[in-house]
Scaffold this motif. Sequence first.
Motif, PDB file in Angstrom:
ATOM      1  N   VAL A  21      42.918  40.390  44.896  1.00  0.00           N
ATOM      2  CA  VAL A  21      44.295  40.767  44.539  1.00  0.00           C
ATOM      3  C   VAL A  21      44.923  39.693  43.656  1.00  0.00           C
ATOM      4  CG1 VAL A  21      46.612  41.137  45.476  1.00  0.00           C
ATOM      5  CG2 VAL A  21      44.651  42.239  46.551  1.00  0.00           C
ATOM      6  N   ALA A  22      44.765  38.429  44.053  1.00  0.00           N
ATOM      7  CA  ALA A  22      45.350  37.332  43.273  1.00  0.00           C
ATOM      8  C   ALA A  22      44.752  37.259  41.869  1.00  0.00           C
ATOM      9  CB  ALA A  22      45.147  36.009  44.012  1.00  0.00           C
ATOM     10  N   ALA A  23      43.431  37.394  41.758  1.00  0.00           N
ATOM     11  CA  ALA A  23      42.775  37.309  40.455  1.00  0.00           C
ATOM     12  C   ALA A  23      43.172  38.481  39.556  1.00  0.00           C
ATOM     13  CB  ALA A  23      41.260  37.273  40.636  1.00  0.00           C
ATOM     14  N   ALA A  24      43.266  39.681  40.124  1.00  0.00           N
ATOM     15  CA  ALA A  24      43.650  40.847  39.323  1.00  0.00           C
ATOM     16  C   ALA A  24      45.075  40.705  38.808  1.00  0.00           C
ATOM     17  CB  ALA A  24      43.501  42.120  40.151  1.00  0.00           C
ATOM     18  N   ASN A  25      45.983  40.252  39.667  1.00  0.00           N
ATOM     19  CA  ASN A  25      47.375  40.077  39.248  1.00  0.00           C
ATOM     20  C   ASN A  25      47.513  38.961  38.213  1.00  0.00           C
ATOM     21  OD1 ASN A  25      48.447  42.166  40.748  1.00  0.00           O
ATOM     22  ND2 ASN A  25      48.679  40.898  42.564  1.00  0.00           N
ATOM     23  N   GLU A  26      46.733  37.914  38.370  1.00  0.00           N
ATOM     24  CA  GLU A  26      46.776  36.824  37.397  1.00  0.00           C
ATOM     25  C   GLU A  26      46.231  37.280  36.040  1.00  0.00           C
ATOM     26  OE1 GLU A  26      44.543  32.604  36.869  1.00  0.00           O
ATOM     27  OE2 GLU A  26      45.355  33.035  38.865  1.00  0.00           O
ATOM     28  N   ALA A  27      45.198  38.130  36.054  1.00  0.00           N
ATOM     29  CA  ALA A  27      44.595  38.600  34.806  1.00  0.00           C
ATOM     30  C   ALA A  27      45.556  39.469  34.001  1.00  0.00           C
ATOM     31  CB  ALA A  27      43.313  39.367  35.098  1.00  0.00           C
ATOM     32  N   VAL A  28      46.349  40.288  34.672  1.00  0.00           N
ATOM     33  CA  VAL A  28      47.278  41.171  33.960  1.00  0.00           C
ATOM     34  C   VAL A  28      48.698  40.606  33.898  1.00  0.00           C
ATOM     35  CG1 VAL A  28      45.969  43.267  34.412  1.00  0.00           C
ATOM     36  CG2 VAL A  28      47.712  42.562  36.025  1.00  0.00           C
ATOM     37  N   ARG A  29      48.909  39.435  34.500  1.00  0.00           N
ATOM     38  CA  ARG A  29      50.199  38.733  34.510  1.00  0.00           C
ATOM     39  C   ARG A  29      51.329  39.596  35.061  1.00  0.00           C
ATOM     40  NH1 ARG A  29      49.305  33.998  31.764  1.00  0.00           N
ATOM     41  NH2 ARG A  29      47.688  34.065  30.186  1.00  0.00           N
ATOM     42  N   THR A  30      51.026  40.278  36.155  1.00  0.00           N
ATOM     43  CA  THR A  30      52.021  41.084  36.853  1.00  0.00           C
ATOM     44  C   THR A  30      51.555  41.259  38.295  1.00  0.00           C
ATOM     45  OG1 THR A  30      53.185  43.180  36.903  1.00  0.00           O
ATOM     46  CG2 THR A  30      50.942  43.249  36.121  1.00  0.00           C
ATOM     47  N   TYR A  31      52.400  41.824  39.122  1.00  0.00           N
ATOM     48  CA  TYR A  31      52.017  42.062  40.520  1.00  0.00           C
ATOM     49  C   TYR A  31      51.684  43.535  40.720  1.00  0.00           C
ATOM     50  CZ  TYR A  31      53.625  37.364  41.386  1.00  0.00           C
ATOM     51  OH  TYR A  31      53.772  36.008  41.348  1.00  0.00           O
ATOM     52  N   ALA A  32      50.805  44.059  39.894  1.00  0.00           N
ATOM     53  CA  ALA A  32      50.436  45.477  39.947  1.00  0.00           C
ATOM     54  C   ALA A  32      49.550  45.798  41.145  1.00  0.00           C
ATOM     55  CB  ALA A  32      49.728  45.884  38.660  1.00  0.00           C
ATOM     56  N   VAL A  33      48.689  44.861  41.537  1.00  0.00           N
ATOM     57  CA  VAL A  33      47.759  45.104  42.653  1.00  0.00           C
ATOM     58  C   VAL A  33      48.332  44.460  43.904  1.00  0.00           C
ATOM     59  CG1 VAL A  33      45.419  44.746  43.509  1.00  0.00           C
ATOM     60  CG2 VAL A  33      45.794  45.127  41.079  1.00  0.00           C
ATOM     61  N   ARG A  34      48.555  45.297  44.923  1.00  0.00           N
ATOM     62  CA  ARG A  34      49.067  44.780  46.197  1.00  0.00           C
ATOM     63  C   ARG A  34      48.017  44.830  47.293  1.00  0.00           C
ATOM     64  NH1 ARG A  34      53.505  47.695  44.193  1.00  0.00           N
ATOM     65  NH2 ARG A  34      53.094  49.476  45.532  1.00  0.00           N
ATOM     66  N   THR A  35      47.115  45.815  47.222  1.00  0.00           N
ATOM     67  CA  THR A  35      46.067  45.937  48.242  1.00  0.00           C
ATOM     68  C   THR A  35      44.742  46.311  47.594  1.00  0.00           C
ATOM     69  OG1 THR A  35      46.524  48.273  48.628  1.00  0.00           O
ATOM     70  CG2 THR A  35      47.669  46.701  50.049  1.00  0.00           C
TER      71      THR A  35
END
Length: 109
Positions: A29-43
């Motif tokens: 979750v942290a890596a995905a959100n960091e890659a897109v620079r948003t909090y799109a992935v929560r679970t």
Amino acid sequence: MHPEAGQLDLRPDSPAFATWLRLISARIVAAANEAVRTYAVRTVRVLAVGAAPASRVPAQTPVAGPKVPQTPMKTRAMASPRTRPSLPRAVSIRRSQRRCSGRPGQCGS
């Protein structure tokens, strides 16, 4: 990915990989959100092991491959004369194993 729910679905190739993905889901979750620079992935949801579901795009007609000869299904009548006497015993063992199914007290032991 389900953007409205913030859920990322992953389908692993093996049960071991599925367990590993569940263990590191917070890092995913942290890596995905960091890659897109948003909090799109929560679970993260780890799906059942297997192939990906069929796409919604209509499949192209398959290309005809080489003809494979159909082999006849093997039956008891096709068994060699040396193995025929042992077939009834093998069948009875398989049946008794099905009845037992590993539950205590059902196998007579």
